[in-house]
Design a protein around this motif. Structure first.
Motif, PDB file in Angstrom:
ATOM      1  N   ARG A  51       0.817  -1.224   0.000  1.00  0.00           N
ATOM      2  CA  ARG A  51       0.000   0.000   0.000  1.00  0.00           C
ATOM      3  C   ARG A  51       0.844   1.265   0.000  1.00  0.00           C
ATOM      4  N   GLY A  52       2.056   1.182   0.567  1.00  0.00           N
ATOM      5  CA  GLY A  52       2.894   2.362   0.696  1.00  0.00           C
ATOM      6  C   GLY A  52       3.869   2.204   1.842  1.00  0.00           C
ATOM      7  N   THR A  53       4.442   3.328   2.281  1.00  0.00           N
ATOM      8  CA  THR A  53       5.449   3.335   3.346  1.00  0.00           C
ATOM      9  C   THR A  53       4.949   4.174   4.508  1.00  0.00           C
ATOM     10  N   PHE A  54       5.143   3.649   5.728  1.00  0.00           N
ATOM     11  CA  PHE A  54       4.648   4.300   6.935  1.00  0.00           C
ATOM     12  C   PHE A  54       5.797   4.401   7.947  1.00  0.00           C
ATOM     13  N   THR A  55       5.969   5.586   8.503  1.00  0.00           N
ATOM     14  CA  THR A  55       6.999   5.809   9.511  1.00  0.00           C
ATOM     15  C   THR A  55       6.321   6.098  10.843  1.00  0.00           C
ATOM     16  N   TYR A  56       6.537   5.194  11.803  1.00  0.00           N
ATOM     17  CA  TYR A  56       5.862   5.230  13.099  1.00  0.00           C
ATOM     18  C   TYR A  56       6.894   5.565  14.164  1.00  0.00           C
ATOM     19  N   ILE A  57       6.671   6.678  14.898  1.00  0.00           N
ATOM     20  CA  ILE A  57       7.646   7.152  15.873  1.00  0.00           C
ATOM     21  C   ILE A  57       6.947   7.348  17.220  1.00  0.00           C
ATOM     22  N   PRO A  58       6.994   6.353  18.101  1.00  0.00           N
ATOM     23  CA  PRO A  58       6.343   6.508  19.406  1.00  0.00           C
ATOM     24  C   PRO A  58       7.300   7.025  20.478  1.00  0.00           C
ATOM     25  N   VAL A  59       6.783   7.878  21.345  1.00  0.00           N
ATOM     26  CA  VAL A  59       7.471   8.241  22.583  1.00  0.00           C
ATOM     27  C   VAL A  59       6.797   7.431  23.693  1.00  0.00           C
ATOM     28  N   MET A  60       7.551   6.545  24.350  1.00  0.00           N
ATOM     29  CA  MET A  60       7.000   5.617  25.325  1.00  0.00           C
ATOM     30  C   MET A  60       7.508   5.958  26.725  1.00  0.00           C
ATOM     31  N   LEU A  61       6.568   6.173  27.637  1.00  0.00           N
ATOM     32  CA  LEU A  61       6.892   6.532  29.015  1.00  0.00           C
ATOM     33  C   LEU A  61       6.436   5.396  29.924  1.00  0.00           C
ATOM     34  N   HIS A  62       7.387   4.731  30.580  1.00  0.00           N
ATOM     35  CA  HIS A  62       7.107   3.568  31.421  1.00  0.00           C
ATOM     36  C   HIS A  62       7.460   3.884  32.873  1.00  0.00           C
ATOM     37  N   PHE A  63       6.570   3.516  33.784  1.00  0.00           N
ATOM     38  CA  PHE A  63       6.798   3.725  35.212  1.00  0.00           C
ATOM     39  C   PHE A  63       6.469   2.452  35.966  1.00  0.00           C
ATOM     40  N   LEU A  64       7.347   2.077  36.920  1.00  0.00           N
ATOM     41  CA  LEU A  64       7.138   0.902  37.757  1.00  0.00           C
ATOM     42  C   LEU A  64       6.767   1.358  39.169  1.00  0.00           C
ATOM     43  N   PRO A  65       5.481   1.326  39.520  1.00  0.00           N
ATOM     44  CA  PRO A  65       5.088   1.683  40.894  1.00  0.00           C
ATOM     45  C   PRO A  65       5.712   0.753  41.927  1.00  0.00           C
ATOM     46  N   THR A  66       5.828  -0.535  41.582  1.00  0.00           N
ATOM     47  CA  THR A  66       6.484  -1.534  42.422  1.00  0.00           C
ATOM     48  C   THR A  66       7.384  -2.380  41.528  1.00  0.00           C
ATOM     49  N   SER A  67       8.128  -3.290  42.145  1.00  0.00           N
ATOM     50  CA  SER A  67       9.051  -4.129  41.372  1.00  0.00           C
ATOM     51  C   SER A  67       8.326  -5.175  40.527  1.00  0.00           C
ATOM     52  N   ASN A  68       7.025  -5.370  40.734  1.00  0.00           N
ATOM     53  CA  ASN A  68       6.293  -6.370  39.941  1.00  0.00           C
ATOM     54  C   ASN A  68       5.090  -5.772  39.194  1.00  0.00           C
ATOM     55  N   SER A  69       5.108  -4.459  38.998  1.00  0.00           N
ATOM     56  CA  SER A  69       4.013  -3.836  38.247  1.00  0.00           C
ATOM     57  C   SER A  69       4.558  -2.704  37.374  1.00  0.00           C
ATOM     58  N   LEU A  70       3.857  -2.450  36.264  1.00  0.00           N
ATOM     59  CA  LEU A  70       4.289  -1.431  35.311  1.00  0.00           C
ATOM     60  C   LEU A  70       3.070  -0.791  34.665  1.00  0.00           C
ATOM     61  N   VAL A  71       3.124   0.514  34.478  1.00  0.00           N
ATOM     62  CA  VAL A  71       2.132   1.239  33.688  1.00  0.00           C
ATOM     63  C   VAL A  71       2.889   2.069  32.660  1.00  0.00           C
ATOM     64  N   ALA A  72       2.279   2.253  31.471  1.00  0.00           N
ATOM     65  CA  ALA A  72       2.993   2.932  30.397  1.00  0.00           C
ATOM     66  C   ALA A  72       2.022   3.704  29.525  1.00  0.00           C
ATOM     67  N   LEU A  73       2.551   4.764  28.923  1.00  0.00           N
ATOM     68  CA  LEU A  73       1.810   5.577  27.963  1.00  0.00           C
ATOM     69  C   LEU A  73       2.656   5.702  26.706  1.00  0.00           C
ATOM     70  N   HIS A  74       2.054   5.372  25.552  1.00  0.00           N
ATOM     71  CA  HIS A  74       2.742   5.460  24.271  1.00  0.00           C
ATOM     72  C   HIS A  74       2.087   6.564  23.435  1.00  0.00           C
ATOM     73  N   LEU A  75       2.860   7.610  23.137  1.00  0.00           N
ATOM     74  CA  LEU A  75       2.374   8.740  22.344  1.00  0.00           C
ATOM     75  C   LEU A  75       3.038   8.673  20.967  1.00  0.00           C
ATOM     76  N   PRO A  76       2.295   8.308  19.913  1.00  0.00           N
ATOM     77  CA  PRO A  76       2.918   8.009  18.624  1.00  0.00           C
ATOM     78  C   PRO A  76       2.687   9.093  17.563  1.00  0.00           C
ATOM     79  N   TYR A  77       3.718   9.320  16.794  1.00  0.00           N
ATOM     80  CA  TYR A  77       3.648  10.162  15.599  1.00  0.00           C
ATOM     81  C   TYR A  77       3.699   9.245  14.375  1.00  0.00           C
ATOM     82  N   LEU A  78       2.939   9.570  13.336  1.00  0.00           N
ATOM     83  CA  LEU A  78       2.904   8.764  12.125  1.00  0.00           C
ATOM     84  C   LEU A  78       3.050   9.641  10.898  1.00  0.00           C
ATOM     85  N   GLY A  79       3.947   9.234  10.002  1.00  0.00           N
ATOM     86  CA  GLY A  79       4.016   9.808   8.669  1.00  0.00           C
ATOM     87  C   GLY A  79       3.672   8.724   7.663  1.00  0.00           C
TER      88      GLY A  79
END
Length: 256
Positions: A51-79
């Protein structure tokens, strides 16, 4: 569209520092850092399809509240640049991830762990029908990641289902990855790792199946790590005009 590549390069350099070996490149692993740690990272994908070419650029922010848990937010740019002549850029689908490690068995120089994982995709991108990047539709992924890691090698497995209630991209997914360190553990940190990663995707509503293979390399020197991988299809049983040709991945991360 040229400016998107400058954006990619600047982002890559800004967050290109890390103090430990990163995770697999296109796969995932259940190894987590200590509680209270924060990671910023990116994994740029340049995807070339029929179909074409796609450039995907995510900024990913990961935080571990504890040593056995993780929450993350991915903010992506697309061309995107479709072969029919249309192109553009903007926000892709934002993603929110959560992980919980429920099993951990450590030995001398080795560990086995399992985590439950969810990835919630928000319909913030355009309805471009680009799988896992910009669909403009909500999707919820639920899976289990299991991994074994030693000083000699690492193995990761992931199985899960991506549910899209208002679309046709429901997907049963299985990933298998192998990591091979080429250098002995040393301090200051210096590593060169090879990754061999497979992704099986069954799109149940469309009756599509893909088996993708990614060959990756990771270099770490003190607190800097760079990832590079090339992904190609081994099985490409999808509609004509929608087949993947290849993807190139560039990744880095910074943890503090």
């Amino acid at each position: 569209m040229r400016y998107k590549y400058w954006y990619c390069l600047v982002l890559f350099l800004l967050i290109g520092r890390i103090n430990a070996q990163g995770p697999p490149i296109t796969a995932d692993k259940p190894i987590m850092l200590g509680g209270g740690s924060f990671t910023t990272k990116t994994l740029v994908e340049i995807r070339n399809t029929e179909r074409g070419t796609f450039t995907y650029i995510p900024v990913m922010l990961h935080f571990l509240p504890t040593s056995n848990s993780l929450v993350a937010l991915h903010l992506p740019y697309l061309g995107y640049d479709f072969d029919n002549g249309s192109d553009g850029s903007g926000l892709a689908d934002i993603k929110i991830m959560g992980k919980y490690q429920f099993l951990r068995k450590d030995g001398t120089g080795k560990t086995f762990r399992m985590v439950a994982k969810t990835l919630q995709t928000l319909p913030t991108g355009e309805e471009l029908d680009i799988v896992d990047i910009s669909t403009g539709k909500y999707a919820g992924y639920f899976g289990i990641v299991a991994g074994y890691e030693s000083l000699k090698y690492g193995i990761s497995n992931e199985v899960g289902y991506n549910w899209m209630p208002n679309g046709t991209l429901d997907e049963l997914r299985y990933k298998l990855g192998f990591g091979l360190p080429l250098l002995k553990p040393q301090y200051p940190n210096k590593q060169l790792n090879l990754y061999f990663e497979y992704t099986n995707s069954w799109f149940t509503s469309r009756d599509w199946y893909q088996l993708l293979y990614a060959q990756g390399i990771q270099y770490a020197r003190k607190n800097i790590t760079f990832d590079l991988a090339v992904q190609v299809p081994l099985v490409n049983d999808v509609d004509n005009g929608r087949k993947l040709n290849y993807s190139i991945f560039l990744g880095t991360r910074y943890t503090f």
